[in-house]
Every structure is written in C-alpha cells, then in structure tokens.
Design an enzyme around this catalytic site. Structure first.
Site, PDB file in Angstrom:
ATOM      1  N   ASP A  40      11.716 -46.876  31.233  1.00  0.00           N
ATOM      2  CA  ASP A  40      12.518 -45.873  30.540  1.00  0.00           C
ATOM      3  C   ASP A  40      12.791 -44.670  31.428  1.00  0.00           C
ATOM      4  O   ASP A  40      12.109 -44.456  32.442  1.00  0.00           O
ATOM      5  CB  ASP A  40      11.798 -45.402  29.269  1.00  0.00           C
ATOM      6  N   LYS A  62      17.387 -44.523  28.702  1.00  0.00           N
ATOM      7  CA  LYS A  62      18.371 -44.093  27.706  1.00  0.00           C
ATOM      8  C   LYS A  62      18.660 -42.610  27.911  1.00  0.00           C
ATOM      9  O   LYS A  62      17.933 -41.752  27.444  1.00  0.00           O
ATOM     10  CB  LYS A  62      17.847 -44.348  26.290  1.00  0.00           C
ATOM     11  N   MET A 177      13.147 -34.478  21.185  1.00  0.00           N
ATOM     12  CA  MET A 177      14.577 -34.819  21.268  1.00  0.00           C
ATOM     13  C   MET A 177      15.425 -33.867  20.424  1.00  0.00           C
ATOM     14  O   MET A 177      16.379 -34.279  19.782  1.00  0.00           O
ATOM     15  CB  MET A 177      14.813 -36.274  20.814  1.00  0.00           C
TER      16      MET A 177
END
Length: 265
Positions: A40, A62, A177
């Site tokens: 990741d 991502k 996030m």
C-alpha cells in the site's frame, strides 16, 4: 524460491504508522519469506529494499482520487498468486483491520480456500498521536477514544458514525483520512455540541522525517491547517488530551552506534 514450492498462503501484515522499525517481528519475518509483496501507499516501503531480488512487488497504493488497483483487483491478485503456491504478503500501513480493508481480503481468501494469517500492526490512530506526544487517553482527562473515518462526509447518508455522541461525549476523537473534510468535520462537531475551544491537533506524516504538526482550538483548526499547508496523510486528534503535548517531553532516543570491541589498555 522462498516458500514457492509449498502450499501458497496470504499474510495481511500491518506495517505500523510509517517507520520501518515499527513493524512487528512477526510481520517482518513473513515479509522476508514472501514470494510476492502487494504494498500500500502508506506502508513502510523502505523495508522493500531488504527483500530478495526475485520477489515480485506489486504497488497497490491507493492515492486520493486515484487508485492503482481496485479492491476487487487486489483480492483477485492475492488469491491467484497464493493459488499458484506462492507466499503473499499484503503489506499495509497501520493495522489491516482499521480502515485497511483487511476484512475484505480475508473474506476473499476464505472463499477461495487460501490459508490466510492476519498480523496486527500498530494503528496510526494511536501511534501517530503518541509519537507526537499526545496520549489518546489519560487518567483524569478521558477514559475513552473513538476512531472515525473522515473519508465519508458527516452529512452523507452513508456515514455510520454517531456524530451526536462524538460531539457531546467527553472522549478523544481521532479522525483518519479526514484532512479534505476537516472544515466539515469540525463544523459538524461544533454544531452538535462540541466546544469550539476544544484542543485539536492535525499531524501530517507522523513519526517520519516529514512530520508536520498543527495545534489549535477546534473552531480555528481548519484555518490553521490550511495556513500550514497540511495535507494527507494526516491524523486529526480532537480532545483535551491534545493540551498534554506541551507538558510531555517525548522524543526519539538516538539509535545506538556499535563501535566494535572494546580496546585493551
């Protein structure tokens, strides 16, 4: 070639909050055994430099608003490689089961009959504040902490967070996030009852050489973060524990240097 001649397997490895030396021993051991590593964006990538030359490295990072691989593609890839008899490490940042979609990958392995191990990692929700000198709980201040995804707008019907409870409870709120939605999150909490004076911190790239930390009252934190040009990845901490940072002398002890054997005389 590692364990390629044996039955294939998948390990969902939490890499911790960013620094390579904060991965668990079990995670590091499996990483060194792997034939395939699917990594990741926020995983400790410096560990990839230590792998064997024949290890296949697949970048599944991502980035915001742009995915290298969809989640379905990642699921299919790890199952396919393991079905060929390869050892696969899915290397993630933080912990695989804290907003890491590890559960989806474990379900895909279970459906395919692929052996799967979960190796917990130190979640950034706790580690990044700690590295910055902010304990998410502290006796006499708060006994509870809530970890919330800021990926979904608080006003969106798809948000499952109880924003009324988060606003009126005494506990610490940690948002992952959430930088892009910081203004909406702070406004929502204040609207629902959280004091605009609540100490708040935004920590960018916590625990790394690029760490940047901004603190201030909840009602002003968006302006302060924008002025400091704070961007993702970042952890947002909202609660009275943030004020402890000014009192705690927390830092990193220098690594020991091996000067070799002592000299006689």
């Amino acid at each position: 070639m590692g364990v390629g001649a044996q039955a294939g397997w998948v390990a969902l490895v939490g890499g911790g909050p960013g620094r390579g030396d904060l991965i668990t021993l079990r995670g590091l051991r499996l990483l060194r055994r792997a034939d395939v590593v699917v990594v990741d964006r926020l995983a400790p990538r410096e560990l990839l430099d230590e792998l064997r030359a024949d290890v296949e490295i697949v970048d599944a990072g991502k980035a915001p608003h742009g995915h290298n691989l969809t989640q379905d593609e990642i699921n299919a890839l790890i199952v396919e490689r393991a079905s060929r008899g390869l050892g696969v490490v899915r290397l993630k940042g933080g912990d695989p089961f804290v907003f890491g979609r590890g559960g989806e990958e474990a379900l895909a392995c279970a459906a395919a009959g692929v052996p799967c191990e979960v190796v917990p990692g130190v979640t950034s929700a706790v580690a990044v504040p700690a590295l910055a000198g902010i304990p998410v709980t502290h006796r006499g201040i708060t006994q509870d902490v809530a970890i919330v995804s800021g990926h979904v707008d608080p006003s969106h019907p798809g948000s499952t967070a109880d924003w009324d409870a988060l606003a009126t409870g005494p506990g610490t709120v940690v948002v992952l996030m959430g930088v892009a939605a910081l203004s909406r999150i702070s406004a929502e909490l204040i609207k629902r009852g959280r004091s605009p004076r609540t100490p708040t911190a935004v920590i960018h790239a916590g625990g790394t050489a690029h760490e940047r930390l901004v603190t201030g009252p909840l009602g002003e934190i968006t302006r302060l973060a924008l002025a400091a040009d704070v961007s993702s990845p970042a952890v947002i901490v909202i609660g009275e524990v943030v004020a402890l940072r000014d009192q705690l002398a927390v830092g990193r002890i220098p690594d020991a240097v091996d000067d070799g054997p002592a000299q006689a005389g």
